[in-house]
Design a protein around this motif. Structure first.
Motif, PDB file in Angstrom:
ATOM      1  N   TYR A 183      31.198  10.039  16.827  1.00 40.43           N
ATOM      2  CA  TYR A 183      32.117  10.459  15.764  1.00 40.43           C
ATOM      3  C   TYR A 183      31.460  11.365  14.711  1.00 40.43           C
TER       4      TYR A 183
ATOM      5  N   GLU B 134      39.820   7.274  16.007  1.00 36.69           N
ATOM      6  CA  GLU B 134      40.569   7.758  17.173  1.00 36.69           C
ATOM      7  C   GLU B 134      41.968   8.210  16.766  1.00 36.69           C
TER       8      GLU B 134
ATOM      9  N   LYS C 274      41.593  11.577  15.048  1.00 39.66           N
ATOM     10  CA  LYS C 274      41.386  12.680  15.996  1.00 39.66           C
ATOM     11  C   LYS C 274      42.687  13.063  16.697  1.00 39.66           C
ATOM     12  N   GLU C 275      43.519  12.080  16.976  1.00 36.25           N
ATOM     13  CA  GLU C 275      44.820  12.389  17.581  1.00 36.25           C
ATOM     14  C   GLU C 275      45.677  13.232  16.643  1.00 36.25           C
TER      15      GLU C 275
END
Length: 444
Positions: free
Chosen positions: A297, A350, A353-354
């Motif tokens: 990350y 996560e 990031k989406e």
């Protein structure tokens, strides 16, 4: 003032307070720092398996036709805790539990103990003192007089309930004999006066838990109520016997009879060896987690690592503040909670990031990532807390220690992952370098 503005200051205050509590004062030579503030002390309590000592398990024995109540067990626990503390033991752990078969038990954990037999005798003794009328019988020290009392061969003048609790004190008589002195209440005083007046130059036996502990010869009538029970000359054994008798009489008799069903001894070197292994394993696990977070990350992973340092500081401060007794199971739970602490960050990153892949800019993507991941984080952590709470409620000593550390770890991890990491990310994205997508390892 909004929470967004207050959060950095709250985090800063928590860091300062946690660091103050965590500082190893002796190691760093800063013993001038107080170990107690507002009557609340800061100390690290090591459990039996780490410091070494003895664990004694006692099972309640109800009288025929009677039941042992929770109140009886609580009173017995308090008396035993006071007795053990009275021999100079630091931080004895005494608690009640119920076995799978429904038997009520008291578990006594005494770390750093040096005289195992003294502890076993002290915690297992009911502490029922009886002044015996021998009725012409010759009674010897150590003799069990309970069968004789039941048959009426010997009588009981009165029991330890006639002793004034505040009058119990260690004493040495004129002949150098060690003993414990006390003053009798009015009823006991009158009975003892009448008995000693009628039995001058005869024995006046005294029994503890049904066994004769001394058979002194009555030299003259004792009508003032002041009495002394001697245990022997000034040897180490006599000194230990006097201490045990003193604590037994001082804190009173147990409301229930207890039988010893288990004794476990732990060597401190064994605990230290296991602790070293656990700390090495925890250190390796922490490094692996940090490498994974930073490698996968990038910048958010670095911030998550900082939040993990915050998590560790606060967790340890809570352990010292409550204090939590650290056992090997507790250390294992703490190591486990380190991995669980970054689980929430993984969900958040996560999601973030989406959102970036969906076309949002960095600032809105971060806020959306935290908001969308919150429900999953809450559900998973509440589930963990519920399971750990059940273990704490139903478990034994080792399991309860594991569960308590896990509960604390989960609660602190929710704050560190959601509040601390989010606050740091908000400040980072305000900078020019912090808005570079390459630092977030996102492929559009």
């Amino acid at each position: 003032m909004t929470w967004r503005r207050m959060a950095p200051w709250v985090i800063l205050v928590i860091i300062v307070v946690a660091a103050f509590i965590d500082i190893p004062r002796k190691t760093l030579g800063v013993t001038w720092l107080p170990n107690k503030v507002g009557g609340i002390g800061f100390r690290t309590v090591l459990g039996l398996d780490l410091q070494g000592g003895i664990r004694v398990t006692l099972q309640a024995q109800p009288q025929p036709g009677a039941t042992v109540t929770s109140e009886d067990m609580d009173i017995a626990r308090n008396i035993i805790e006071q007795r053990v503390g009275g021999i100079g033991v630091s931080e004895p752990q005494v608690h009640t539990e119920t076995s799978n078969t429904g038997q009520r038990r008291i578990v006594v954990e005494v770390p750093g103990v040096s005289n195992e037999s003294q502890v076993r005798q002290l915690v297992g003794s009911t502490g029922q003192l009886q002044f015996i009328d021998p009725k012409g019988q010759q009674l010897a020290d150590g003799q069990d007089v309970r069968p004789l009392v039941q048959k009426g061969t010997v009588g009981v003048l009165f029991d330890g309930g006639e002793i004034q609790p505040g009058s119990v004190a260690p004493e040495t008589d004129q002949g150098g004999q060690l003993g414990v002195s006390f003053t009798l209440k009015d009823r006991g005083k009158a009975t003892w006066c009448a008995f000693t007046t009628a039995n001058v130059q005869k024995p006046g036996p005294i029994a503890l838990d049904g066994k004769i502990i001394t058979t002194p010869t009555i030299q003259s009538a004792i009508c003032g109520g002041q009495t002394i029970i001697t245990v022997g000359s000034g040897s180490t054994t006599a000194e230990a016997q006097r201490t045990s008798l003193y604590n037994t009489l001082r804190y009173g008799a147990l409301p229930v009879s207890l039988s010893e069903v288990g004794v476990d001894s732990v060597a401190p070197t064994l605990g230290a060896h296991f602790l070293t292994q656990a700390l090495v394993a925890g250190g390796i696990g922490l490094i692996l987690v940090l490498l994974f977070m930073i490698g996968n990350y990038r910048l958010p992973g670095v911030l998550a690592a900082l939040a993990l340092v915050f998590y560790t500081l606060v967790n340890y401060a809570i352990f010292r503040l409550i204090p939590v007794t650290l056992t090997l199971a507790g250390v294992a739970a703490f190591i486990l909670s380190i991995g669980m602490a970054v689980d929430a960050n993984i969900l958040i990153f996560e999601r973030m990031k989406e959102e970036i892949r969906a076309g949002k800019t960095l600032g809105p993507a971060i806020e959306a990532g935290f908001n969308r991941a919150w429900s999953s984080i809450l559900d998973s952590n509440v589930s963990s807390i519920l399971v750990a709470s059940w273990l704490y409620w139903q478990g034994t000593t080792v399991v309860r220690g594991f569960a308590l550390v896990l509960i604390i770890g989960v609660l602190v991890s929710m704050f560190s992952a959601v509040t601390v990491t989010r606050t740091m990310l908000r400040y980072v994205v305000r900078t020019e370098w912090g808005r570079r997508l390459a630092l977030y390892h996102v492929e559009r």
